[in-house]
Design a protein around this motif. Structure first.
Motif, short mmCIF file in Angstrom:
data_model
loop_
_atom_site.label_atom_id
_atom_site.label_comp_id
_atom_site.label_asym_id
_atom_site.label_seq_id
_atom_site.Cartn_x
_atom_site.Cartn_y
_atom_site.Cartn_z
N HIS A 318 2.56 1.90 -0.51
CA HIS A 318 2.76 2.98 0.45
C HIS A 318 2.52 4.36 -0.17
O HIS A 318 2.07 5.30 0.53
N LYS A 370 -1.43 2.87 3.32
CA LYS A 370 -0.29 2.67 4.22
C LYS A 370 -0.52 1.50 5.16
O LYS A 370 0.42 0.76 5.49
N ASP A 371 -1.79 1.32 5.57
CA ASP A 371 -2.11 0.15 6.39
C ASP A 371 -1.91 -1.14 5.60
O ASP A 371 -1.43 -2.15 6.13
N LYS A 374 1.83 -1.85 5.44
CA LYS A 374 2.35 -2.39 6.70
C LYS A 374 1.95 -3.84 6.89
O LYS A 374 2.77 -4.69 7.30
N ARG A 378 4.46 -7.16 7.00
CA ARG A 378 4.47 -8.08 8.13
C ARG A 378 4.35 -9.53 7.65
O ARG A 378 5.07 -10.42 8.11
#
Length: 400
Positions: A318, A370-371, A374, A378
Motif C-alpha cells: 500500500h 494500492k490496487d 486491495k 481480498r
C-alpha cells in the motif's frame, strides 16, 4: 373360653418375642469372652484347609469425587460389602439369651487383607479402626467398608473434550492365592443405587470382577466414563474458533487506518491464551496420543502468524511509491482484466471496448500498488476464512 385361649396364645408369642430381644450387655460380654478365647486372628478362616475360603463381595459407588487429567488423580467414594464364614466365631443363641448377631471391631478377627495396587500416593488397605464387622451366630461375617479411594488413572485425551475414559480400582490380597481364597462378586457390575450424578462425567458402563495376579487373588472395579462436553463447547471450542476466524477480518480494515497490524497481533495473542488454558488442563505426556484439540489450536495459531505476515506485506504494497512499476507477475495474478469499459459520467457516453492488446497496455498503466494491496487483501481474506473453517470441520470429523 375361646377368648381366654386367644389371649393366652398372644401373651405367649409376646413373651417369646421379648425373650428373643431381651439380652443385655452381660450376655453379650460373655459371648465375646467365649468367642475370643484361644481365637487366633492370624489364621485364615475356614475349617477345611483343603479348600479355599469363599469370599463374596459387592461394590456400591456413591460419587465421583475428582478426576484430574493433568495429574492422573482419580478419586471416588464407595462401599465394599464383603462376606465370608468363620466357623470359629459361631455360637448357639440359646446359650446367650438368644443373641443372633453382634458387632465387633475389624481388628479383632481375621479379614481378607485387600490392599490397593494403583494408589495415587500411599498404599493402603480396606477398612479402618472405626469400621465394625457384623457377626452372626452361624459364623457369617459381613464387613462394610466405606472409603474415599484415590488411585492413578492415566487419561487418554486424544478426543478431548469429547473423550471417553476407563478408570479402575485395583486390589490384591497379599499372601492368599487361589488355593487359599476364592473371591466372587454377587454382581458383575458396580451397584449405582446410591450414586450421585457427576456434573462432569457420565458413567456409560461398569465392571467388577476378581482375577489371579502373580498367583495372588486380585479384585478390579472398572468404570467407563464419558465426558459431558456441553460446557467445553460453549466455553472453549466455539470461543477460540470465533476468535481465530475474527483474525481473517483484519483484511477488511482500510490500510490507511494504521490498526491492521495491532489488531492482528492482539487476536493472535488471544489464541495463544487459549492454547495455554488447554495445556494446563491436559497431562504433560505424549502417550497414548496428544489431544487433537491441541493440534487444532496450533493450526489456528500458525495460520494467525501467516495472516499477520500477510497484513505486513499488504501494508508494504500500500505504501510503495507509485513511480515504481508493478511487476508483470503481480499484474497478471492480481490486476489483469480481459476487457475494460469506462463510462464518461459527465456525458453519459461509453468508450468502445478495447482490444486485448490495448486492454493489457491500459491495465499496466491503471494497476497501481494500492490496487495490488486491495486485490491481495481480498484473496487473503477468502483464503484464511476458508482455511479456518476447514480446520474446524476436520477436527469435528476426527473426534465425533
Amino acid at each position: 373360653m375361646g377368648n381366654i385361649c386367644f389371649y393366652t396364645r398372644l401373651l405367649t408369642c409376646l413373651c417369646i418375642v421379648y425373650s428373643t430381644y431381651s439380652y443385655n450387655v452381660t450376655d453379650e460380654d460373655l459371648l465375646f469372652k467365649d468367642l475370643f478365647t484361644n481365637y487366633n486372628k492370624e489364621l485364615r478362616a475356614g475349617n477345611d484347609r483343603n479348600y479355599p475360603l469363599n469370599v463374596s463381595m459387592s461394590f456400591y459407588l456413591f460419587a465421583l469425587k475428582e478426576f484430574d487429567e493433568a495429574t492422573s488423580k482419580f478419586t471416588v467414594n464407595g462401599v465394599f460389602v464383603t462376606s465370608w464364614r468363620d466357623e470359629r466365631l459361631a455360637w448357639d443363641p440359646s446359650n446367650y439369651n438368644n443373641i443372633t448377631r453382634t458387632l465387633m471391631s475389624q481388628d479383632k478377627i481375621w479379614l481378607p487383607n485387600l490392599v490397593i495396587t494403583n494408589p495415587f500416593e500411599d498404599i493402603y488397605g480396606l477398612g479402618s479402626d472405626l469400621v465394625k464387622v457384623y457377626l452372626y451366630y452361624d459364623g457369617s461375617c459381613i464387613w462394610t467398608t466405606m472409603q474415599s479411594f484415590e488411585v492413578i488413572c492415566d487419561a487418554d485425551v486424544t478426543n478431548y473434550p469429547f473423550d471417553r475414559q476407563y478408570c479402575s480400582l485395583q486390589f490384591v490380597s497379599y499372601g492368599y492365592g487361589e488355593e487359599w481364597m476364592n473371591i466372587t462378586f454377587t454382581n458383575s457390575k458396580v451397584i449405582l443405587t446410591q450414586y450421585q450424578e457427576s456434573g462432569l462425567w457420565d458413567i456409560e458402563d461398569t465392571t467388577a470382577y476378581s482375577h489371579i495376579t502373580s498367583a495372588l487373588t486380585g479384585v478390579t472395579i472398572g468404570l467407563y466414563l464419558k465426558r459431558r462436553f456441553t460446557y467445553y463447547i460453549a466455553g472453549l471450542v466455539l470461543p477460540m474458533t470465533i476468535v481465530a476466524i475474527l483474525q481473517s477480518f483484519v483484511f477488511m480494515l482500510p490500510n490507511d487506518s494504521g490498526e491492521r497490524v495491532g489488531f492482528s497481533v492482539t487476536v493472535l495473542l488471544a489464541s495463544v491464551v487459549f492454547l495455554t488454558i488447554i495445556q494446563d488442563k491436559l497431562p504433560e505426556s505424549s502417550e497414548p496420543n496428544i489431544s487433537i484439540l491441541g493440534f487444532l489450536l496450533f493450526g489456528y495459531v500458525s495460520l494467525g502468524v501467516i495472516v499477520t505476515l500477510c497484513v505486513i506485506l499488504s501494508s508494504n504494497f500500500h505504501i510503495f511509491e507509485e513511480s515504481k512499476p508493478v511487476p508483470k507477475w503481480l499484474r497478471i495474478s492480481l490486476c489483469l482484466k480481459t476487457n475494460k469499459i469506462d463510462e464518461d459520467y459527465s456525458t453519459g457516453s461509453t468508450i468502445r471496448v478495447a482490444s486485448k492488446e490495448e486492454s493489457r497496455d491500459d491495465e499496466a498503466i491503471s494497476c497501481s500498488w494500492k490496487d495490488v494491496a486491495k486485490a491481495f487483501d481480498r484473496r487473503c481474506f477468502i483464503s484464511s476464512l476458508s482455511l479456518y473453517g476447514l480446520q474446524f470441520l476436520i477436527y469435528f470429523a476426527m473426534v465425533l
